[in-house]
Enzyme design. Structure first.
Site, PDB file in Angstrom:
ATOM      1  N   LEU A 188      19.199  70.882  59.852  1.00 53.57           N
ATOM      2  CA  LEU A 188      19.706  70.682  58.486  1.00 53.57           C
ATOM      3  C   LEU A 188      20.093  72.016  57.858  1.00 53.57           C
ATOM      4  O   LEU A 188      19.684  72.348  56.748  1.00 53.57           O
ATOM      5  CB  LEU A 188      18.631  69.972  57.638  1.00 53.57           C
ATOM      6  CG  LEU A 188      18.197  68.620  58.217  1.00 53.57           C
ATOM      7  CD1 LEU A 188      17.001  68.070  57.456  1.00 53.57           C
ATOM      8  CD2 LEU A 188      19.355  67.628  58.184  1.00 53.57           C
TER       9      LEU A 188
ATOM     10  N   LYS B 238      36.110  87.151  72.575  1.00 51.61           N
ATOM     11  CA  LYS B 238      34.723  87.243  72.109  1.00 51.61           C
ATOM     12  C   LYS B 238      34.266  88.685  72.311  1.00 51.61           C
ATOM     13  O   LYS B 238      34.695  89.347  73.257  1.00 51.61           O
ATOM     14  CB  LYS B 238      33.814  86.327  72.936  1.00 51.61           C
ATOM     15  CG  LYS B 238      32.430  86.160  72.357  1.00 51.61           C
ATOM     16  CD  LYS B 238      32.422  85.143  71.248  1.00 51.61           C
ATOM     17  CE  LYS B 238      31.125  85.135  70.483  1.00 51.61           C
ATOM     18  NZ  LYS B 238      31.142  84.132  69.411  1.00 51.61           N
TER      19      LYS B 238
ATOM     20  N   ASN C 287      23.444  74.845  57.252  1.00 46.96           N
ATOM     21  CA  ASN C 287      24.664  74.773  56.447  1.00 46.96           C
ATOM     22  C   ASN C 287      25.546  73.597  56.844  1.00 46.96           C
ATOM     23  O   ASN C 287      26.089  72.907  55.987  1.00 46.96           O
ATOM     24  CB  ASN C 287      25.450  76.076  56.610  1.00 46.96           C
ATOM     25  CG  ASN C 287      24.681  77.233  56.022  1.00 46.96           C
ATOM     26  OD1 ASN C 287      24.115  77.118  54.940  1.00 46.96           O
ATOM     27  ND2 ASN C 287      24.634  78.337  56.748  1.00 46.96           N
TER      28      ASN C 287
HETATM   29  P1  NAD Z   1      22.179  77.124  60.469  1.00 47.14           P
HETATM   30  O1  NAD Z   1      21.512  78.289  61.087  1.00 47.14           O
HETATM   31  O2  NAD Z   1      22.524  77.136  59.016  1.00 47.14           O
HETATM   32  O3  NAD Z   1      21.281  75.800  60.719  1.00 47.14           O
HETATM   33  C1  NAD Z   1      20.613  75.504  61.898  1.00 47.14           C
HETATM   34  C2  NAD Z   1      19.408  74.650  61.502  1.00 47.14           C
HETATM   35  O4  NAD Z   1      18.769  74.186  62.694  1.00 47.14           O
HETATM   36  C3  NAD Z   1      18.354  75.414  60.691  1.00 47.14           C
HETATM   37  O5  NAD Z   1      18.044  74.669  59.528  1.00 47.14           O
HETATM   38  C4  NAD Z   1      17.162  75.483  61.652  1.00 47.14           C
HETATM   39  O6  NAD Z   1      15.926  75.465  60.972  1.00 47.14           O
HETATM   40  C5  NAD Z   1      17.367  74.227  62.467  1.00 47.14           C
HETATM   41  N1  NAD Z   1      16.655  74.196  63.732  1.00 47.14           N
HETATM   42  C6  NAD Z   1      16.381  75.242  64.563  1.00 47.14           C
HETATM   43  N2  NAD Z   1      15.680  74.787  65.628  1.00 47.14           N
HETATM   44  C7  NAD Z   1      15.533  73.446  65.470  1.00 47.14           C
HETATM   45  C8  NAD Z   1      14.910  72.422  66.226  1.00 47.14           C
HETATM   46  N3  NAD Z   1      14.277  72.679  67.386  1.00 47.14           N
HETATM   47  N4  NAD Z   1      14.943  71.154  65.758  1.00 47.14           N
HETATM   48  C9  NAD Z   1      15.556  70.868  64.588  1.00 47.14           C
HETATM   49  N5  NAD Z   1      16.155  71.810  63.824  1.00 47.14           N
HETATM   50  C10 NAD Z   1      16.138  73.076  64.264  1.00 47.14           C
HETATM   51  O7  NAD Z   1      23.481  76.846  61.344  1.00 47.14           O
HETATM   52  P2  NAD Z   1      24.776  76.032  60.922  1.00 47.14           P
HETATM   53  O8  NAD Z   1      25.769  76.958  60.355  1.00 47.14           O
HETATM   54  O9  NAD Z   1      24.380  74.817  60.163  1.00 47.14           O
HETATM   55  O10 NAD Z   1      25.323  75.593  62.356  1.00 47.14           O
HETATM   56  C11 NAD Z   1      24.676  74.582  63.102  1.00 47.14           C
HETATM   57  C12 NAD Z   1      25.125  74.646  64.545  1.00 47.14           C
HETATM   58  O11 NAD Z   1      26.538  74.458  64.614  1.00 47.14           O
HETATM   59  C13 NAD Z   1      24.859  75.979  65.245  1.00 47.14           C
HETATM   60  O12 NAD Z   1      24.577  75.708  66.599  1.00 47.14           O
HETATM   61  C14 NAD Z   1      26.180  76.714  65.143  1.00 47.14           C
HETATM   62  O13 NAD Z   1      26.348  77.642  66.194  1.00 47.14           O
HETATM   63  C15 NAD Z   1      27.161  75.567  65.263  1.00 47.14           C
HETATM   64  N6  NAD Z   1      28.453  75.826  64.611  1.00 47.14           N
HETATM   65  C16 NAD Z   1      28.481  76.159  63.290  1.00 47.14           C
HETATM   66  C17 NAD Z   1      29.693  76.390  62.658  1.00 47.14           C
HETATM   67  C18 NAD Z   1      29.753  76.750  61.212  1.00 47.14           C
HETATM   68  O14 NAD Z   1      30.848  76.685  60.626  1.00 47.14           O
HETATM   69  N7  NAD Z   1      28.653  77.105  60.569  1.00 47.14           N
HETATM   70  C19 NAD Z   1      30.888  76.278  63.397  1.00 47.14           C
HETATM   71  C20 NAD Z   1      30.837  75.908  64.737  1.00 47.14           C
HETATM   72  C21 NAD Z   1      29.602  75.690  65.333  1.00 47.14           C
END
Ligand code: NAD
Length: 352
Positions: free
Chosen positions: A177, A80, A179
Site C-alpha cells: 500500500l 539503465k 504510493n
Molecule cells: P512504495 O515503496 O511506495 O510502496 C511499496 C509498499 O510495499 C510499501 O508500503 C511497503 O511497506 C510494502 N511492502 C514491502 N514489503 C511488503 C510485503 N512483504 N508485503 C506487503 N507489502 C510490502 O512503492 P510504489 O511507488 O508504490 O511502487 C510499488 C511497486 O511498483 C514497486 O515494486 C515499484 O518498483 C513498482 N513501480 C512503481 C512505479 C511508480 O510510478 N511508483 C512505476 C513502475 C513500477
C-alpha cells in the site's frame, strides 16, 4: 563473464564504464536499444557485492526498459545505470561527477530516480546535465499515473477473462500500500470492488481500511485468498514455485517490477493454471509514460491519455497469447520486438 558475447546476446548497443578517483566513482550505464528513440532508464545506487552483479543488473534492467517503452508505444529506447556505492557514501560530488558522464552521452541516455536515490540526489545530477527526468516540480511523482495504468489493466483483464467491464462486487487483493497501491485502492473502491490488502506497515493497512473499507490480511496470506484479481504492488520475484501453487485468483495484475521469479518457468506455470498474467512492464508503464511526457513538455492530461493505451495494448497481448497458444509474457515480448524491428526498418529506408 565473456563481456562482448553477453552484450551481443542480449542485444546491447553500448555499455559505458564510468570511473573516476576524485571523487571516487564506479558506475555503469547500459544502453540497450535506441531504435525507437533515446535510451531512458533510471539510475540505481547499490552496494553490489561484485562488479559482475552490478553489470548484470544494468544489462537486465536496460533490456527490460526497451520492452517497456516499445509496449507503451512511446518513442524512447531502453537504458539503465547503476552506481556502485553504499547509500551512506552518497555525496554531492559523486552525483555531479555521475551527471557529467550522463552529459557526455549528449542525450543518447536520459535518466531519473531509482532505488536509493532521492529527488534531491536527482537535482544534484541535473546540475551537470539536462538529460534528467522525474524531477518532482515538473511532472509530480509518477505513482498516480502508474496506478491509473494498473487500474485500466485490471479492467482489461477482467473484460478478457471474466467477460465484464463492471468491477462492482469483484474482489481484488492488493499486496503493498505504497504510493501506487493506495492510489489503486481508491480507483477500485470508486468502482465498487471489494478490497483485500496487506502491507508490512500497520499504519498503511489501517489507513486503507478506514478510507476504503478494505479487509486487512497478513502479508503471507495475500497469495491464497479466493479473489478474482491479485495485484502485486510491493516486491519483485513474488510469483515463484512456492507462491503460484497457492494462488486462487483468475488474474494477476499489479505494478511491481520483475514479478516473475524465473520468467520462462513461472509465466508458464501461471498459464498452465489458467491464470491470466498481465506482464508487469506493460501494465506498470504509466510511470515511464509520465517521465517521457516531462521530457517533451509536461501536460498531465496528455500523459493520462497516453496511459489509457495500456488497456488496448493488454487486450492485444491477451488475444495474441490465446491465438498462438503462448504465454502473455512471450506475447508482450513479441509485440515489443515487432515494433522495434519496424522502427529499424523505417530508419534504414529513410537513410537509403
Ligand atoms: P512504495 O515503496 O511506495 O510502496 C511499496 C509498499 O510495499 C510499501 O508500503 C511497503 O511497506 C510494502 N511492502 C514491502 N514489503 C511488503 C510485503 N512483504 N508485503 C506487503 N507489502 C510490502 O512503492 P510504489 O511507488 O508504490 O511502487 C510499488 C511497486 O511498483 C514497486 O515494486 C515499484 O518498483 C513498482 N513501480 C512503481 C512505479 C511508480 O510510478 N511508483 C512505476 C513502475 C513500477
Amino acid at each position: 563473464m565473456n563481456l562482448f558475447e553477453t552484450v551481443t546476446e542480449m542485444g546491447h548497443e553500448q555499455v559505458l564504464f564510468c570511473h573516476g578517483q576524485d571523487p571516487d566513482i564506479k558506475a555503469i550505464i547500459a544502453i540497450h536499444d535506441t531504435s525507437l528513440g533515446p535510451a531512458m532508464g533510471a539510475t540505481r545506487l547499490w552496494p553490489y557485492a561484485t562488479e559482475e552483479a552490478a553489470l548484470q543488473d544494468a544489462l537486465r534492467l536496460s533490456r527490460g526498459m526497451t520492452y517497456k517503452a516499445a509496449c507503451a508505444n512511446i518513442p524512447v529506447g531502453g537504458g539503465k545505470a547503476v552506481i556502485i556505492a553504499h547509500p551512506e557514501k552518497k555525496t554531492e560530488d559523486l552525483f555531479r561527477a555521475y551527471g557529467r558522464f550522463v552529459e557526455s552521452l549528449k542525450g543518447r541516455f536520459i535518466t531519473g530516480q531509482d532505488v536509493n536515490l532521492t529527488p534531491e540526489d536527482v537535482r544534484k545530477i541535473s546540475q551537470e546535465t539536462k538529460y534528467v527526468v522525474g524531477v518532482e516540480e515538473r511532472s509530480g511523482g509518477p505513482a498516480p499515473v502508474t496506478a491509473w495504468g494498473v487500474f485500466l489493466g485490471i479492467k482489461a483483464a477482467v473484460e478478457f477473462k471474466l467477460y465484464t467491464q463492471d468491477l462492482k462486487g469483484f474482489s481484488v487483493a492488493i499486496q503493498g500500500l505504497g504510493n501506487v497501491g493506495q492510489n489503486l485502492c481508491r480507483h477500485l473502491h470508486e468502482q465498487g470492488a471489494k478490497l483485500f490488502v496487506s502491507d508490512i506497515s500497520r499504519e498503511k493497512t489501517e489507513q486503507v481500511k478506514r478510507l476504503f473499507g478494505a479487509t486487512v490480511v497478513e502479508p503471507n496470506e495475500i497469495y491464497s485468498l479466493d479473489v478474482d484479481v491479485l495485484s502485486p504492488c510491493a516486491l519483485g520475484g513474488i510469483l515463484n514455485s512456492e507462491t503460484i501453487p497457492r494462488i486462487k485468483a483468475a488474474i494477476i495484475a499489479g505494478a511491481a517490477n520483475n514479478q516473475l521469479g524465473v520468467e520462462a518457468l513461472h509465466s508458464q506455470m501461471l498459464a498452465a493454471k489458467g491464470i491470466l498474467y498481465c506482464p508487469d512492464y506493460v501494465i506498470n508503464a504509466g510511470g515511464l509514460i509520465n517521465v517521457y511526457n516531462e521530457m517533451i513538455g509536461y501536460n498531465e492530461e496528455k500523459a493520462f491519455k497516453q496511459v489509457n493505451n495500456i488497456y488496448d495494448t493488454l487486450l492485444e497481448i491477451f488475444d495474441k497469447a490465446q491465438k498462438q497458444g503462448i504465454t502473455t509474457n512471450d506475447a508482450s515480448k513479441q509485440l515489443a520486438e515487432e515494433r522495434i524491428l519496424k522502427a529499424r526498418h523505417l530508419k534504414t529506408m529513410a537513410a537509403a
